[in-house]
Each structure stands twice: as C-alpha cells, then as structure tokens.
Design a protein around this motif. Structure first.
Motif, PDB file in Angstrom:
ATOM      1  N   ALA A  56       0.816  -1.215   0.000  1.00 12.91           N
ATOM      2  CA  ALA A  56       0.000   0.000   0.000  1.00 12.91           C
ATOM      3  C   ALA A  56       0.851   1.267   0.000  1.00 12.91           C
ATOM      4  O   ALA A  56       0.445   2.281  -0.580  1.00 12.91           O
ATOM      5  CB  ALA A  56      -0.921   0.000   1.208  1.00 12.91           C
ATOM      6  N   LEU A  82      -5.519  -5.813  -3.567  1.00  9.97           N
ATOM      7  CA  LEU A  82      -5.533  -4.355  -3.643  1.00  9.97           C
ATOM      8  C   LEU A  82      -5.935  -3.885  -5.042  1.00  9.97           C
ATOM      9  O   LEU A  82      -6.619  -2.867  -5.181  1.00  9.97           O
ATOM     10  CB  LEU A  82      -4.165  -3.781  -3.262  1.00  9.97           C
ATOM     11  CG  LEU A  82      -3.807  -3.863  -1.784  1.00  9.97           C
ATOM     12  CD1 LEU A  82      -2.407  -3.330  -1.542  1.00  9.97           C
ATOM     13  CD2 LEU A  82      -4.805  -3.111  -0.943  1.00  9.97           C
ATOM     14  N   VAL A 112      -4.638   0.832   5.983  1.00 15.88           N
ATOM     15  CA  VAL A 112      -4.656  -0.592   6.302  1.00 15.88           C
ATOM     16  C   VAL A 112      -4.707  -0.721   7.818  1.00 15.88           C
ATOM     17  O   VAL A 112      -3.801  -0.276   8.514  1.00 15.88           O
ATOM     18  CB  VAL A 112      -3.401  -1.301   5.746  1.00 15.88           C
ATOM     19  CG1 VAL A 112      -3.453  -2.780   6.069  1.00 15.88           C
ATOM     20  CG2 VAL A 112      -3.271  -1.077   4.254  1.00 15.88           C
ATOM     21  N   SER A 137      -6.744  -8.172   7.762  1.00 15.84           N
ATOM     22  CA  SER A 137      -6.601  -6.743   7.500  1.00 15.84           C
ATOM     23  C   SER A 137      -7.925  -6.148   7.030  1.00 15.84           C
ATOM     24  O   SER A 137      -8.710  -6.818   6.358  1.00 15.84           O
ATOM     25  CB  SER A 137      -5.561  -6.499   6.407  1.00 15.84           C
ATOM     26  OG  SER A 137      -4.335  -7.053   6.761  1.00 15.84           O
ATOM     27  N   VAL A 139      -8.895  -2.900   4.716  1.00 16.64           N
ATOM     28  CA  VAL A 139      -8.269  -1.932   3.816  1.00 16.64           C
ATOM     29  C   VAL A 139      -9.340  -0.969   3.320  1.00 16.64           C
ATOM     30  O   VAL A 139     -10.436  -1.387   2.924  1.00 16.64           O
ATOM     31  CB  VAL A 139      -7.599  -2.635   2.610  1.00 16.64           C
ATOM     32  CG1 VAL A 139      -6.815  -1.635   1.787  1.00 16.64           C
ATOM     33  CG2 VAL A 139      -6.700  -3.755   3.072  1.00 16.64           C
TER      34      VAL A 139
END
Length: 149
Positions: A56, A82, A112, A137, A139
């Motif tokens: 990221a 992503l 994140v 996670s 995001v």
C-alpha cells in the motif's frame, strides 16, 4: 473587620457536565466528518496488515492507472486483492459519481488496519503449545481527482 467574620469568596466549582448519549456523540462525529469521495472497503483480508502496508505504501498519491500497473507486477500476496479493491473504487466513482474522468483519478487515501485475529495453537516438544495468531486486515481506499498542472 472582625476575626470571626468570614470573607466571602466566590467558589470556582466546575460546571456540571451534561450527559451526552452515544447516539448524540455519533451524530456530532458524523457532522464533523467530511463527505468522502469515491471509495471502497475490503474487510477481513486474510493477509497480515504489516504485509499489506508494504504494498500500500507504493500506491498512495499515484494515478489509478499507474497504481494498477504497479500491482500487476508486484509479487506480494496482497497485490491482487488491492488491485481488485482499486477497480471497485473506480467502478463506484463511475456509477455513483456521475460523469467522472477515470484517467484523472488518484489514490487519495489508502489505510490498512488490523482486523480480527484467529488464534490457533501449534503443538511443540515436551507437551507444550505455541500460540499462532492468523491476522487479518481491513483496507480502505478513497479516490480523488488529480489537479492539472
């Protein structure tokens, strides 16, 4: 002035706090929060946040086309997730934002955060067990419009 006579002193007692309900607190926070642009959220991604942040960090501030090109050749496990999230945010911009020039979109914010952990145990020598945390996670990506130079 007589010794037994008391001086009048203004008391500086703190004002009573008015109890604010949780609903009112949330409403105030919503009013302060700026209206987000086109965005997308990915929750409980089964990749550790530390590893997702490595990917990221390369994407913040880039145009969406450049970010997708970088993700295409990034070998980390978080890259395809992503990329899918970015494409979703672009689709949200096209559908909800009306007439948006997709080529001028830029990755405005990409955060994140850690999601819930699955706790497991691995058997070890002499009857012991070692804890294993399988991290997830959350995001969040928000797109903005690039300023023309």
């Amino acid at each position: 002035m007589a010794e037994n006579q008391k001086k009048t002193v203004e008391s500086k007692a703190p004002a009573r706090k008015v109890k604010v309900t949780r609903k009112e607190r949330r409403a105030r926070a919503e009013a302060r929060r700026p209206v987000p642009g086109p965005h997308a959220t990915l929750r409980t991604l089964r990749v550790a946040p530390r590893k997702v942040r490595l990917v990221a960090d390369h994407l913040r501030g880039l145009r969406v086309g450049a970010a997708l090109a970088i993700l295409k050749y990034t070998p980390q496990a978080a890259a395809p997730h992503l990329a899918k999230l970015l494409r979703s945010a672009v689709a949200n911009a096209e559908n909800k934002g009306g007439r948006v020039d997709v080529d001028s979109l830029v990755v405005k914010t990409l955060t994140v955060d850690q999601g819930p952990k699955s706790k497991r145990y691995m058997p070890r020598a002499m009857g012991r067990a070692t804890p294993i945390d399988k991290k997830t996670s959350h995001v969040y990506v928000e797109l903005g419009i690039a300023e023309r130079a």
